[in-house]
Structures are given as structure tokens and as C-alpha cells.
Motif scaffolding. Sequence first.
Motif, short mmCIF file in Angstrom:
data_model
loop_
_atom_site.label_atom_id
_atom_site.label_comp_id
_atom_site.label_asym_id
_atom_site.label_seq_id
_atom_site.Cartn_x
_atom_site.Cartn_y
_atom_site.Cartn_z
N TYR A 50 15.59 0.38 20.07
CA TYR A 50 14.31 0.33 19.36
C TYR A 50 14.52 -0.04 17.90
O TYR A 50 15.64 -0.03 17.38
N ALA A 51 13.40 -0.34 17.25
CA ALA A 51 13.36 -0.58 15.81
C ALA A 51 11.97 -0.24 15.33
O ALA A 51 10.98 -0.45 16.06
N TYR A 52 11.86 0.27 14.14
CA TYR A 52 10.55 0.60 13.58
C TYR A 52 10.66 0.57 12.06
O TYR A 52 11.75 0.60 11.49
N GLY A 53 9.52 0.55 11.41
CA GLY A 53 9.52 0.57 9.95
C GLY A 53 8.13 0.42 9.40
O GLY A 53 7.17 0.10 10.12
N PHE A 54 7.99 0.66 8.12
CA PHE A 54 6.72 0.43 7.44
C PHE A 54 7.01 -0.09 6.04
O PHE A 54 8.13 0.04 5.50
N ALA A 55 6.00 -0.70 5.43
CA ALA A 55 6.16 -1.31 4.12
C ALA A 55 4.89 -1.12 3.31
O ALA A 55 3.78 -1.09 3.87
N GLY A 56 5.06 -1.04 2.00
CA GLY A 56 3.94 -0.98 1.08
C GLY A 56 4.22 -1.85 -0.13
O GLY A 56 5.33 -1.84 -0.67
N LYS A 57 3.22 -2.65 -0.58
CA LYS A 57 3.41 -3.57 -1.69
C LYS A 57 2.21 -3.51 -2.64
O LYS A 57 1.06 -3.34 -2.20
N HIS A 58 2.52 -3.68 -3.91
CA HIS A 58 1.46 -3.81 -4.92
C HIS A 58 1.95 -4.81 -5.98
O HIS A 58 3.05 -4.73 -6.49
N PHE A 59 1.04 -5.74 -6.31
CA PHE A 59 1.33 -6.73 -7.35
C PHE A 59 0.00 -7.11 -8.00
O PHE A 59 -0.94 -7.52 -7.31
N SER A 60 -0.07 -6.96 -9.31
CA SER A 60 -1.32 -7.23 -10.00
C SER A 60 -1.03 -7.73 -11.41
O SER A 60 0.10 -7.66 -11.90
N SER A 61 -2.08 -8.21 -12.07
CA SER A 61 -1.95 -8.70 -13.43
C SER A 61 -3.33 -8.74 -14.07
O SER A 61 -4.35 -8.96 -13.39
N THR A 62 -3.35 -8.54 -15.38
CA THR A 62 -4.61 -8.68 -16.11
C THR A 62 -4.99 -10.14 -16.31
O THR A 62 -6.11 -10.43 -16.75
N GLY A 63 -4.08 -11.05 -15.96
CA GLY A 63 -4.41 -12.46 -16.02
C GLY A 63 -4.05 -13.11 -17.35
O GLY A 63 -3.31 -12.57 -18.17
N ILE A 64 -4.62 -14.29 -17.56
CA ILE A 64 -4.34 -15.10 -18.74
C ILE A 64 -5.07 -14.47 -19.93
O ILE A 64 -6.27 -14.20 -19.88
N SER A 65 -4.32 -14.26 -20.99
CA SER A 65 -4.89 -13.56 -22.14
C SER A 65 -6.04 -14.32 -22.78
O SER A 65 -6.99 -13.73 -23.31
N SER A 66 -6.00 -15.64 -22.75
CA SER A 66 -7.03 -16.44 -23.42
C SER A 66 -8.23 -16.72 -22.52
O SER A 66 -9.19 -17.36 -22.96
N ILE A 67 -8.20 -16.27 -21.28
CA ILE A 67 -9.29 -16.52 -20.33
C ILE A 67 -9.78 -15.19 -19.79
O ILE A 67 -8.98 -14.39 -19.26
N ASP A 68 -11.05 -14.96 -19.89
CA ASP A 68 -11.62 -13.70 -19.41
C ASP A 68 -11.67 -13.68 -17.88
O ASP A 68 -11.84 -14.72 -17.22
N TYR A 69 -11.55 -12.47 -17.37
CA TYR A 69 -11.74 -12.20 -15.94
C TYR A 69 -10.75 -12.98 -15.05
O TYR A 69 -11.09 -13.41 -13.95
N SER A 70 -9.57 -13.18 -15.52
CA SER A 70 -8.58 -13.93 -14.72
C SER A 70 -7.56 -13.01 -14.04
O SER A 70 -6.55 -13.48 -13.54
N GLY A 71 -7.84 -11.73 -14.02
CA GLY A 71 -6.90 -10.81 -13.38
C GLY A 71 -6.98 -10.85 -11.87
O GLY A 71 -7.94 -11.36 -11.27
N PHE A 72 -5.96 -10.31 -11.22
CA PHE A 72 -5.93 -10.25 -9.76
C PHE A 72 -5.14 -9.02 -9.34
O PHE A 72 -4.41 -8.40 -10.13
N SER A 73 -5.24 -8.67 -8.07
CA SER A 73 -4.51 -7.54 -7.51
C SER A 73 -4.33 -7.77 -6.02
O SER A 73 -5.29 -8.10 -5.30
N ASP A 74 -3.07 -7.62 -5.54
CA ASP A 74 -2.73 -7.76 -4.13
C ASP A 74 -2.05 -6.50 -3.66
O ASP A 74 -1.06 -6.04 -4.27
N ASN A 75 -2.55 -5.94 -2.55
CA ASN A 75 -2.00 -4.71 -1.99
C ASN A 75 -1.85 -4.88 -0.48
O ASN A 75 -2.68 -5.53 0.18
N GLU A 76 -0.78 -4.26 0.05
CA GLU A 76 -0.52 -4.40 1.48
C GLU A 76 0.20 -3.17 2.02
O GLU A 76 1.12 -2.65 1.39
N LEU A 77 -0.24 -2.73 3.19
CA LEU A 77 0.42 -1.67 3.95
C LEU A 77 0.60 -2.16 5.38
O LEU A 77 -0.32 -2.78 5.96
N SER A 78 1.77 -1.88 5.94
CA SER A 78 2.03 -2.33 7.31
C SER A 78 3.04 -1.42 7.98
O SER A 78 3.85 -0.77 7.30
N ALA A 79 2.97 -1.39 9.31
CA ALA A 79 3.93 -0.63 10.11
C ALA A 79 4.18 -1.42 11.39
O ALA A 79 3.27 -2.05 11.94
#
Length: 610
Positions: free
Chosen positions: A176-205
Motif C-alpha cells: 500500500y501507499a498513502y499520503g496527504f498534502a497541504g499548500k499555500h501560496f499568496s501575494s499582495t501583488g504588484i505594489s504599483s497596481i491596486d487589487y493585484s493580489g492572489f492566493s492559492d490553497n490546496e488540500l489533498s489525500a
Amino acid sequence: MSKATYLLRKIYTLFTLYKEGKGECNCPSVGGFLSFLMSHCEEQLISTSRESNLLKKSWLFLFLSLISSTAFSQASRPIDSTTIIIESGYEPFLTDAFKIKDNPIINDTNKIIPQLKYSFLQKQVPVTFNIYPISPAVIKGEPLVKLYHGFAKVGFGTNATPLAEIYYNATRSKNYAYGFAGKHFSSTGISSIDYSGFSDNELSAFGKQYSKEFTLYGKLGYIRNVNHYYGFSDKNAALINDADAVRQELDKFNVNFKLTRNFTDTTQYDYDFDISYHNINDLFQVSENHFAVAGKLSKYYKNELFAIGTEINYNKLINRLNQENNLVVGLNPHISTIADKWEFQVGIGLYLNSYPDTKFHFYPKAEFKFNIVEHIIIPYVGIKGGLISNNLNDFYNENPFINTQLLVTQNSNQKYDIYGGIRGSLSSKITFNTSFSQQKIEGMPLYVKDFSNLIENQFVVEYDTVSFSKINAELTYQKLEKLRFILGGSYYNYTPKNELKAWHKPAMNISLSSIYDLGDKIVVRLDLFYIDKQYVKTFSTVTTNNTVVTTEEATELKGIFDANLSLEYRYTKKLSGFINFNNIASSPYQKFQDYPTQKLGVLGGLTYSF
């Protein structure tokens, strides 16, 4: 005077001269004197042979005198160990030899031939043996690399960019084999451009079950993506009150199940099936349910492989347009023949498409490969086609700035793809692959700005029939696990049927990826990208004589060059540190119209295995 008397006198005279060593009688030895005497008296000796009595007496007297005088002479002169006396000169000679050529013959009148008789003893010797088990051979190889249950990665970068990843898996097992993973990656974005931030999140098993005949695989996952539609002009910035006005969030649940047979016997059937499902919801009450099944059944008969592939794609997108359900069903039977130097596959593709119209589609499928030089030069040629299922998930992964409320998920009909190329290896470290293809796709998705929106910060998908040529080349160099280079490039020549250009489709892209491992302590990665210019759809408005004329135009986006560098130092087998440099050239390029990317970004952190 008689002859005998004359002979005796002559002999006596010669003997006297010999003793005195005078004249011709000065001979070094007695033998020499006798030879001299015989040569001078040979004729007289023959003529006086009758007077033998007197002659015999004379010879006897002469012989005794020679013996006595010689003995006296030798006795009177002492001989030491260094004195050499030569009696006479040695004259070797050989007489002629005559071979007897006659062979001996034996005449045997009583010849007996023996009569031989053989006989065998009819006796069986009992043979006994004992069976002893032999221990299986054990090949001593390299020790297995130690596996850790967990791995964690944390980091932080410019533009307030946190990174966190964690993985936990079972160690090495045959069952057998098993496992799980969790990820987070985000940013406030480009300083000279408003509202350019993003956020990516993931959970898996996931989990795997191994058996002798098949392998079972299952996976559950949840993905949450947040981004903003920040691609608007300065004149439209006043229309935006806060970040929520341009915020987009997708929540995705996915399930995947796979059954694969461990193919070990060519006389039995081989099969594999893959079932997947995902559900997507966003902030604008748009949802999607997608169900896909793919399978294959095959069996060898003599030298041919008979196989049939199946695929089912069902998609239900709920948005403003109230689009109908989209169903694609396909069957792909084919036969493959493999010889020493060549391989040939022929089959057909049968598809049913339910949207926008219910139609059956037929596609020829064939491929031929010829091994000119064993694994060094392999040319190939083929033709294929099929239906490509489009859905919200695929569009969002390619372009996260689409307008989901006005999205139409129409399937693409690849009418044909005629291709050919050469692949092989130049050495044990260098491999290559070059190809050329000519394709035609009905309903190719193209991204254009949503001009119905006043802010014009979203994209919609337009479909067009596009014919295009593609030239692709790839070169790989790898030296063990220490050094690797991958150089690839593609060139496209698009010809759309209705649109001016193939929007957001670059004509060329080139990439170089490399990795260098120095003593398993320092790892350097370098990635270079070049994306050629592309065209976007715009409109120009001209007012003449109170008449507004709007004209469609193709506006060019400049080419893109990007370079990323990553350095990793492995302090121990468990602990390491890394630093990444993204967009080293710090060029504010646009991959999509009015959406500039971040300039130089630096991200550093630590990794730990446990």
C-alpha cells in the motif's frame, strides 16, 4: 741382380734416409714413412710377389727396426703435460654410401584371422540421488535510499509573498501507499497596481493498494483560488470602490479513482479505468459539475495487439446563459503490429457530441514508426483527430481572468492532425525529438476582452475554426542525476477563418530548463523563457459627420523574456535552505491584455524532512 734383391736395397736406403731425416724421407711419423715407402715401391712389390720368403723376411726386419727406433726415440725424449706431438696431418674423408632399396618380404603361408565376439552384461547398477534445495541468487545492489514520512517547506518573499507546503506519506511498502498534502501560496501583488493580489490553497489525500494482478488508486482534493480582475485602465479606476468589486474566488472539490491491471501475461486481457469528478463554485453563483470516464481494454493475438479505448465526458455549467448539458462519448478501436524494425498502428475514432448540436464524428487514426538505427534514429508519421472537451476548470487554469458568468463551454472538433518527425539519441546522454504537424480545429477557444463590461477587465471565450502549422524541436542532455539541460521550441502559423488573428496565441515560444547538482549539497536551477509577440482584439472608434464608426483591430503585445534562478543548499539530508529569483530581467511584460506581471521577485526559505 734379382728384383727382390733390388727392392730390398731400395727399401734399406730409404729406411736409412728416414732415420737421418734427409730428403724425401723426412716424415714426422712411422705411419707417414710407411705410406711414403708404399708409394715408391708399389710396382716392385707387385712384380716380386713371388719371391715372398725373402720379401717377408725383409719386411719383418724393417718393421722391427722401425718399432725399436721409434720406441727408443720416444723413450729418450721426456714428454711433459704441455708437449703436443703431431704424428701426421689429418685428412678426413667419407666413402660413398649405397642404399639398399629392397624391402624385406615375409611369406606367411599359415595366416590366421581371429574371430572377435562381444557380449554385454545384463546388469543394472542402482543409482540413487538426493535432492537438496538451492538458495536463490541474491544480487547485491546499492542500498535503498532512506525515505522520510514528512516534508515541510516554508518561505517568504518580496511583495509580501508567504509560501507553506507540507507532505506526509507512508514509507516504502509492497502492499500500500498513502499520503496527504497541504499548500499555500499568496501575494499582495504588484505594489504599483491596486487589487493585484492572489492566493492559492490546496488540500489533498491519496491512497494506493497493490496486489498481484491490479493496483487501486484513489484521491480526494480541495482547491481554493482567489484572484482579482485588476486589468483595467486608469480612467476606469474610479468605478471600483474596493477589492471585493473585482474579487474572484473558485472552490473546487475533486475525486479521482483509478484501476490498473499489472500486466504480466500477454495471453490475458489488459485493462485500466480512470474515473474523475469535480465540482466548482465561484463568487458569482456560477457552478460546474464535470464527470469523466476513460478506459482501455487490450489483448495480444499472435503478433498483433487488439485494443479499444473509451471516453465519456459530461459537463454541466450553470451561469447566466443557462447552457444545456454537454456530453461527449467516444470509442477508439485500433490494432497494433510490432516488428523488429517497425511499428504500425491503425484504428478509427467514433465520437458523439451533444452540444451545440447532436452529431456523430468519424476520425481516421494511424501511426507508423521505423527504427532505422537501433534507438538512435526513429522517424514516425501519423494522422489522428477527435473531440476535445472544454470546461470551466481548464479555462480558469489557463486564464484566471475569464468572465465565468458569460462563459460558453463548447467542445472543440479537431478534424485532423497530420504529423511526422524524427526522434532518437545522439549519444547515451543526448536525445532529440523534432516534429511537424498540420491541424484544423473547429471551435478553437480564443480569449478576447469582454467589451460589454464598462471596466473591460475580464475575458470571454470566442470560438473559431483555425488551421495552423506547428514545428516543434526538443533537445535533452542528461549526465546521471547531476546535470540536465532541456531545450525546446515551437513555431506556429495560425490561419483563423473568421477572426483577424488567433487572439492570445503567440507564434513562437522557446524554453531552456537546466539543473546542476554539485555533490548533492548545492543544487542550481535555471529556467529561461521566450514567448513571441501575440495579438489581442481591440476596437477603434472614429466620429465623422455625426457618424460613429467602430473598427475591429489587431493590437500587438510585445514578446516576453523571463529568467528564473533557484539556489538550494542542503545542510544535511533533512535540512536545506533555498532562494528563488523570479523575472531576473525585471521586465513588466503582459501575458494577457492589460495584466502586467510582477517584476523582480525574491523568495527564500527552508525545507525539512521528518
